[in-house]
Design a protein around this motif. Sequence first.
Motif, PDB file in Angstrom:
ATOM      1  N   GLU A  97       0.832  -1.204   0.000  1.00 47.40           N
ATOM      2  CA  GLU A  97       0.000   0.000   0.000  1.00 47.40           C
ATOM      3  C   GLU A  97       0.869   1.258   0.000  1.00 47.40           C
ATOM      4  O   GLU A  97       0.594   2.220  -0.722  1.00 47.40           O
ATOM      5  CB  GLU A  97      -0.932  -0.010   1.212  1.00 47.40           C
ATOM      6  CG  GLU A  97      -2.058  -1.022   1.109  1.00 47.40           C
ATOM      7  CD  GLU A  97      -2.892  -1.111   2.368  1.00 47.40           C
ATOM      8  OE1 GLU A  97      -4.015  -1.625   2.307  1.00 47.40           O
ATOM      9  OE2 GLU A  97      -2.407  -0.667   3.438  1.00 47.40           O
ATOM     10  N   ALA A 101       1.309   3.811  -3.279  1.00 50.06           N
ATOM     11  CA  ALA A 101       1.024   5.248  -3.209  1.00 50.06           C
ATOM     12  C   ALA A 101       2.201   6.064  -3.735  1.00 50.06           C
ATOM     13  O   ALA A 101       2.010   7.081  -4.419  1.00 50.06           O
ATOM     14  CB  ALA A 101       0.689   5.643  -1.778  1.00 50.06           C
ATOM     15  N   ASN A 106      -3.835   4.702  -7.700  1.00 51.12           N
ATOM     16  CA  ASN A 106      -4.990   5.016  -6.869  1.00 51.12           C
ATOM     17  C   ASN A 106      -5.349   3.811  -5.992  1.00 51.12           C
ATOM     18  O   ASN A 106      -4.817   2.714  -6.172  1.00 51.12           O
ATOM     19  CB  ASN A 106      -6.184   5.467  -7.718  1.00 51.12           C
ATOM     20  CG  ASN A 106      -6.675   4.390  -8.681  1.00 51.12           C
ATOM     21  OD1 ASN A 106      -6.797   3.227  -8.316  1.00 51.12           O
ATOM     22  ND2 ASN A 106      -6.961   4.789  -9.918  1.00 51.12           N
ATOM     23  N   LYS A 107      -6.262   4.016  -5.060  1.00 48.04           N
ATOM     24  CA  LYS A 107      -6.566   2.988  -4.069  1.00 48.04           C
ATOM     25  C   LYS A 107      -7.091   1.709  -4.702  1.00 48.04           C
ATOM     26  O   LYS A 107      -6.743   0.603  -4.272  1.00 48.04           O
ATOM     27  CB  LYS A 107      -7.575   3.525  -3.047  1.00 48.04           C
ATOM     28  CG  LYS A 107      -6.985   4.551  -2.096  1.00 48.04           C
ATOM     29  CD  LYS A 107      -7.998   4.969  -1.034  1.00 48.04           C
ATOM     30  CE  LYS A 107      -7.381   5.956  -0.058  1.00 48.04           C
ATOM     31  NZ  LYS A 107      -8.347   6.371   0.994  1.00 48.04           N
ATOM     32  N   SER A 111      -5.324  -1.923  -4.464  1.00 49.67           N
ATOM     33  CA  SER A 111      -6.044  -3.086  -3.939  1.00 49.67           C
ATOM     34  C   SER A 111      -6.049  -4.236  -4.935  1.00 49.67           C
ATOM     35  O   SER A 111      -5.797  -5.396  -4.578  1.00 49.67           O
ATOM     36  CB  SER A 111      -7.471  -2.681  -3.585  1.00 49.67           C
ATOM     37  OG  SER A 111      -8.205  -3.800  -3.122  1.00 49.67           O
TER      38      SER A 111
END
Length: 244
Positions: A97, A101, A106-107, A111
Amino acid sequence: MSSNICIEIHELSKKYKNATHNSLNKVNINIKAGDKFGVIGPNGAGKTTLISIICGIIPGSSGNVNFLQTENIKQQLGFVPQDYAFYPQLTPVQNFEYFGALYNLNKKNISDRIDNLLPILGLEKVANKKINTFSGGMKRRVNLGIGIFHEPSILLLDEPTVGVDVQSKNAIMKLLHELNKNGTTIIYSSHHLSEAEEFCNTIALIDHGEIIANDSTSVLLKTYHSKNLQSLFIQLTGTEYRDV
Protein backbone atom coordinates in the motif's frame (compact mmCIF):
# COMPACT_ATOMS: atom_id res chain seq x y z
CA MET A 1 21.34 1.62 -34.52
CA SER A 2 18.69 -1.07 -34.13
CA SER A 3 15.18 0.33 -33.64
CA ASN A 4 14.47 -2.06 -30.76
CA ILE A 5 17.24 -0.76 -28.50
CA CYS A 6 15.62 0.68 -25.39
CA ILE A 7 18.72 1.67 -23.37
CA GLU A 8 21.92 3.03 -24.85
CA ILE A 9 24.89 3.36 -22.48
CA HIS A 10 27.70 5.41 -23.98
CA GLU A 11 31.20 5.94 -22.55
CA LEU A 12 29.85 5.67 -18.99
CA SER A 13 32.43 6.14 -16.25
CA LYS A 14 32.16 6.43 -12.48
CA LYS A 15 34.77 7.41 -9.91
CA TYR A 16 33.72 7.65 -6.29
CA LYS A 17 35.04 10.42 -4.06
CA ASN A 18 38.51 9.61 -2.68
CA ALA A 19 38.73 6.47 -4.84
CA THR A 20 42.06 5.74 -6.53
CA HIS A 21 40.51 4.27 -9.68
CA ASN A 22 37.28 4.26 -11.65
CA SER A 23 34.54 1.83 -10.63
CA LEU A 24 33.32 2.05 -14.23
CA ASN A 25 35.53 3.00 -17.16
CA LYS A 26 34.00 4.01 -20.51
CA VAL A 27 31.27 1.38 -20.53
CA ASN A 28 29.36 0.99 -23.81
CA ILE A 29 26.27 -1.23 -23.88
CA ASN A 30 23.06 -1.39 -25.91
CA ILE A 31 20.10 -3.18 -24.28
CA LYS A 32 17.23 -4.31 -26.49
CA ALA A 33 13.58 -4.00 -25.55
CA GLY A 34 12.22 -7.31 -24.26
CA ASP A 35 15.67 -8.76 -23.59
CA LYS A 36 16.83 -10.69 -20.53
CA PHE A 37 20.17 -8.96 -20.13
CA GLY A 38 22.67 -10.36 -17.64
CA VAL A 39 25.43 -8.30 -16.00
CA ILE A 40 28.01 -10.61 -14.43
CA GLY A 41 31.46 -10.17 -13.00
CA PRO A 42 33.65 -10.77 -9.94
CA ASN A 43 33.18 -9.01 -6.61
CA GLY A 44 33.93 -5.30 -6.98
CA ALA A 45 33.81 -5.43 -10.77
CA GLY A 46 31.24 -2.61 -11.04
CA LYS A 47 27.96 -4.49 -11.46
CA THR A 48 26.00 -2.76 -8.71
CA THR A 49 27.44 0.62 -9.66
CA LEU A 50 26.27 0.14 -13.25
CA ILE A 51 22.77 -0.87 -12.21
CA SER A 52 22.55 1.97 -9.69
CA ILE A 53 23.43 4.53 -12.38
CA ILE A 54 20.88 3.09 -14.82
CA CYS A 55 18.24 3.36 -12.06
CA GLY A 56 19.22 6.95 -11.32
CA ILE A 57 20.20 6.18 -7.73
CA ILE A 58 23.69 7.60 -8.25
CA PRO A 59 25.07 9.76 -11.06
CA GLY A 60 27.80 8.76 -13.45
CA SER A 61 30.99 10.82 -13.54
CA SER A 62 30.93 11.02 -17.33
CA GLY A 63 29.13 9.45 -20.26
CA ASN A 64 25.42 8.90 -20.79
CA VAL A 65 22.54 6.52 -20.16
CA ASN A 66 19.82 7.15 -22.75
CA PHE A 67 16.33 5.63 -22.65
CA LEU A 68 15.20 5.52 -26.26
CA GLN A 69 11.70 4.05 -26.21
CA THR A 70 10.25 4.98 -22.83
CA GLU A 71 8.53 8.17 -21.72
CA ASN A 72 8.22 9.14 -18.04
CA ILE A 73 11.11 6.80 -17.30
CA LYS A 74 10.89 7.01 -13.51
CA GLN A 75 7.42 5.47 -13.64
CA GLN A 76 8.55 2.79 -16.08
CA LEU A 77 11.61 1.59 -14.14
CA GLY A 78 11.43 -1.09 -11.47
CA PHE A 79 14.38 -1.91 -9.21
CA VAL A 80 14.91 -4.88 -6.90
CA PRO A 81 18.09 -4.29 -4.87
CA GLN A 82 20.25 -6.92 -3.20
CA ASP A 83 19.57 -5.33 0.18
CA TYR A 84 16.01 -5.52 1.46
CA ALA A 85 14.06 -2.39 0.58
CA PHE A 86 10.91 -2.58 2.69
CA TYR A 87 9.70 -1.77 6.20
CA PRO A 88 10.20 -4.99 8.20
CA GLN A 89 7.94 -3.90 11.06
CA LEU A 90 5.03 -3.66 8.58
CA THR A 91 3.14 -6.41 6.76
CA PRO A 92 3.37 -7.20 3.03
CA VAL A 93 -0.02 -5.55 2.50
CA GLN A 94 1.06 -2.40 4.34
CA ASN A 95 4.32 -2.24 2.39
CA PHE A 96 2.51 -2.71 -0.92
CA GLU A 97 0.00 0.00 0.00
CA TYR A 98 2.80 2.40 0.90
CA PHE A 99 4.92 1.80 -2.19
CA GLY A 100 1.83 1.73 -4.42
CA ALA A 101 1.02 5.25 -3.21
CA LEU A 102 4.61 6.33 -3.96
CA TYR A 103 4.07 5.03 -7.50
CA ASN A 104 0.98 7.30 -7.69
CA LEU A 105 -1.44 4.39 -8.05
CA ASN A 106 -4.99 5.02 -6.87
CA LYS A 107 -6.57 2.99 -4.07
CA LYS A 108 -8.46 0.63 -6.38
CA ASN A 109 -5.36 -0.09 -8.48
CA ILE A 110 -3.37 -0.74 -5.31
CA SER A 111 -6.04 -3.09 -3.94
CA ASP A 112 -6.35 -4.95 -7.24
CA ARG A 113 -2.59 -5.25 -7.57
CA ILE A 114 -2.26 -6.62 -4.03
CA ASP A 115 -4.95 -9.21 -4.73
CA ASN A 116 -3.10 -10.22 -7.88
CA LEU A 117 0.41 -10.34 -6.47
CA LEU A 118 -0.09 -12.08 -3.12
CA PRO A 119 -0.90 -15.52 -4.62
CA ILE A 120 1.74 -15.15 -7.33
CA LEU A 121 4.36 -14.46 -4.67
CA GLY A 122 3.05 -17.16 -2.32
CA LEU A 123 2.32 -14.61 0.40
CA GLU A 124 -1.44 -15.02 0.85
CA LYS A 125 -1.19 -16.75 4.22
CA VAL A 126 1.22 -14.16 5.64
CA ALA A 127 -0.24 -11.07 3.99
CA ASN A 128 -1.00 -9.43 7.33
CA LYS A 129 1.99 -10.65 9.33
CA LYS A 130 5.02 -8.50 10.06
CA ILE A 131 7.85 -9.12 7.62
CA ASN A 132 10.48 -9.23 10.38
CA THR A 133 9.15 -12.70 11.24
CA PHE A 134 9.64 -14.01 7.68
CA SER A 135 12.21 -16.40 6.24
CA GLY A 136 14.83 -15.13 3.79
CA GLY A 137 12.93 -16.51 0.82
CA MET A 138 9.70 -14.80 1.86
CA LYS A 139 11.55 -11.50 2.31
CA ARG A 140 13.06 -11.84 -1.15
CA ARG A 141 9.58 -12.33 -2.61
CA VAL A 142 8.31 -9.21 -0.83
CA ASN A 143 11.32 -7.31 -2.19
CA LEU A 144 10.47 -8.47 -5.70
CA GLY A 145 6.79 -7.63 -5.25
CA ILE A 146 7.63 -4.04 -4.37
CA GLY A 147 9.89 -3.69 -7.42
CA ILE A 148 7.22 -4.94 -9.83
CA PHE A 149 4.17 -3.50 -8.06
CA HIS A 150 3.68 -0.67 -10.60
CA GLU A 151 4.19 -3.06 -13.56
CA PRO A 152 7.35 -1.40 -14.94
CA SER A 153 8.39 -1.89 -18.54
CA ILE A 154 12.08 -2.15 -17.49
CA LEU A 155 13.04 -4.17 -14.42
CA LEU A 156 16.52 -4.16 -12.87
CA LEU A 157 17.50 -6.86 -10.39
CA ASP A 158 20.64 -7.05 -8.26
CA GLU A 159 21.11 -10.57 -6.87
CA PRO A 160 17.35 -11.31 -6.67
CA THR A 161 17.78 -14.91 -5.44
CA VAL A 162 20.72 -14.56 -3.05
CA GLY A 163 20.32 -16.59 0.13
CA VAL A 164 16.95 -18.15 -0.69
CA ASP A 165 15.68 -21.72 -0.62
CA VAL A 166 15.20 -23.74 -3.80
CA GLN A 167 11.42 -23.28 -3.79
CA SER A 168 11.64 -19.50 -3.50
CA LYS A 169 14.34 -19.38 -6.17
CA ASN A 170 12.20 -21.38 -8.58
CA ALA A 171 9.16 -19.21 -7.86
CA ILE A 172 11.13 -16.00 -8.41
CA MET A 173 12.69 -17.18 -11.68
CA LYS A 174 9.34 -18.46 -12.96
CA LEU A 175 7.77 -15.06 -12.28
CA LEU A 176 10.64 -13.27 -14.03
CA HIS A 177 10.19 -15.48 -17.10
CA GLU A 178 6.47 -14.61 -17.13
CA LEU A 179 7.15 -10.89 -16.81
CA ASN A 180 9.61 -11.03 -19.69
CA LYS A 181 7.21 -13.09 -21.79
CA ASN A 182 4.67 -10.30 -21.32
CA GLY A 183 7.10 -7.66 -22.56
CA THR A 184 9.17 -6.53 -19.58
CA THR A 185 12.83 -5.83 -20.34
CA ILE A 186 14.91 -7.37 -17.56
CA ILE A 187 18.44 -6.38 -16.53
CA TYR A 188 19.74 -8.98 -14.14
CA SER A 189 22.90 -9.21 -12.05
CA SER A 190 23.90 -12.31 -10.12
CA HIS A 191 26.79 -14.44 -8.90
CA HIS A 192 24.74 -17.55 -9.74
CA LEU A 193 26.30 -18.26 -13.13
CA SER A 194 24.25 -21.35 -13.96
CA GLU A 195 21.10 -19.34 -13.19
CA ALA A 196 22.31 -16.48 -15.39
CA GLU A 197 23.18 -18.85 -18.23
CA GLU A 198 19.73 -20.43 -18.13
CA PHE A 199 17.84 -17.15 -17.78
CA CYS A 200 19.66 -14.52 -19.85
CA ASN A 201 19.54 -14.05 -23.63
CA THR A 202 22.44 -11.60 -23.54
CA ILE A 203 25.43 -11.31 -21.23
CA ALA A 204 27.75 -8.40 -20.43
CA LEU A 205 30.80 -9.55 -18.49
CA ILE A 206 32.37 -6.73 -16.50
CA ASP A 207 35.73 -6.74 -14.74
CA HIS A 208 37.67 -3.87 -13.17
CA GLY A 209 34.93 -1.51 -14.35
CA GLU A 210 35.25 -2.44 -18.03
CA ILE A 211 33.11 -4.57 -20.31
CA ILE A 212 35.33 -7.44 -21.45
CA ALA A 213 32.66 -9.46 -23.30
CA ASN A 214 29.14 -8.63 -24.49
CA ASP A 215 26.97 -10.71 -26.81
CA SER A 216 24.23 -13.30 -26.79
CA THR A 217 24.94 -16.08 -24.31
CA SER A 218 25.17 -18.72 -27.02
CA VAL A 219 27.55 -16.65 -29.17
CA LEU A 220 29.86 -15.95 -26.22
CA LEU A 221 30.11 -19.64 -25.33
CA LYS A 222 30.83 -20.53 -28.95
CA THR A 223 33.34 -17.69 -29.47
CA TYR A 224 35.40 -18.61 -26.41
CA HIS A 225 34.94 -22.37 -26.82
CA SER A 226 33.45 -22.60 -23.33
CA LYS A 227 31.14 -25.39 -22.22
CA ASN A 228 29.22 -23.11 -19.84
CA LEU A 229 29.15 -19.60 -18.43
CA GLN A 230 31.22 -20.54 -15.39
CA SER A 231 34.13 -21.76 -17.49
CA LEU A 232 33.89 -18.62 -19.65
CA PHE A 233 33.87 -16.49 -16.49
CA ILE A 234 37.05 -18.11 -15.17
CA GLN A 235 38.69 -17.98 -18.59
CA LEU A 236 38.19 -14.22 -18.91
CA THR A 237 38.53 -13.04 -15.30
CA GLY A 238 41.10 -15.48 -13.90
CA THR A 239 41.18 -17.46 -10.67
CA GLU A 240 42.47 -14.90 -8.18
CA TYR A 241 40.38 -14.11 -5.10
CA ARG A 242 38.22 -10.96 -5.45
CA ASP A 243 36.81 -10.68 -1.91
CA VAL A 244 39.64 -8.65 -0.32
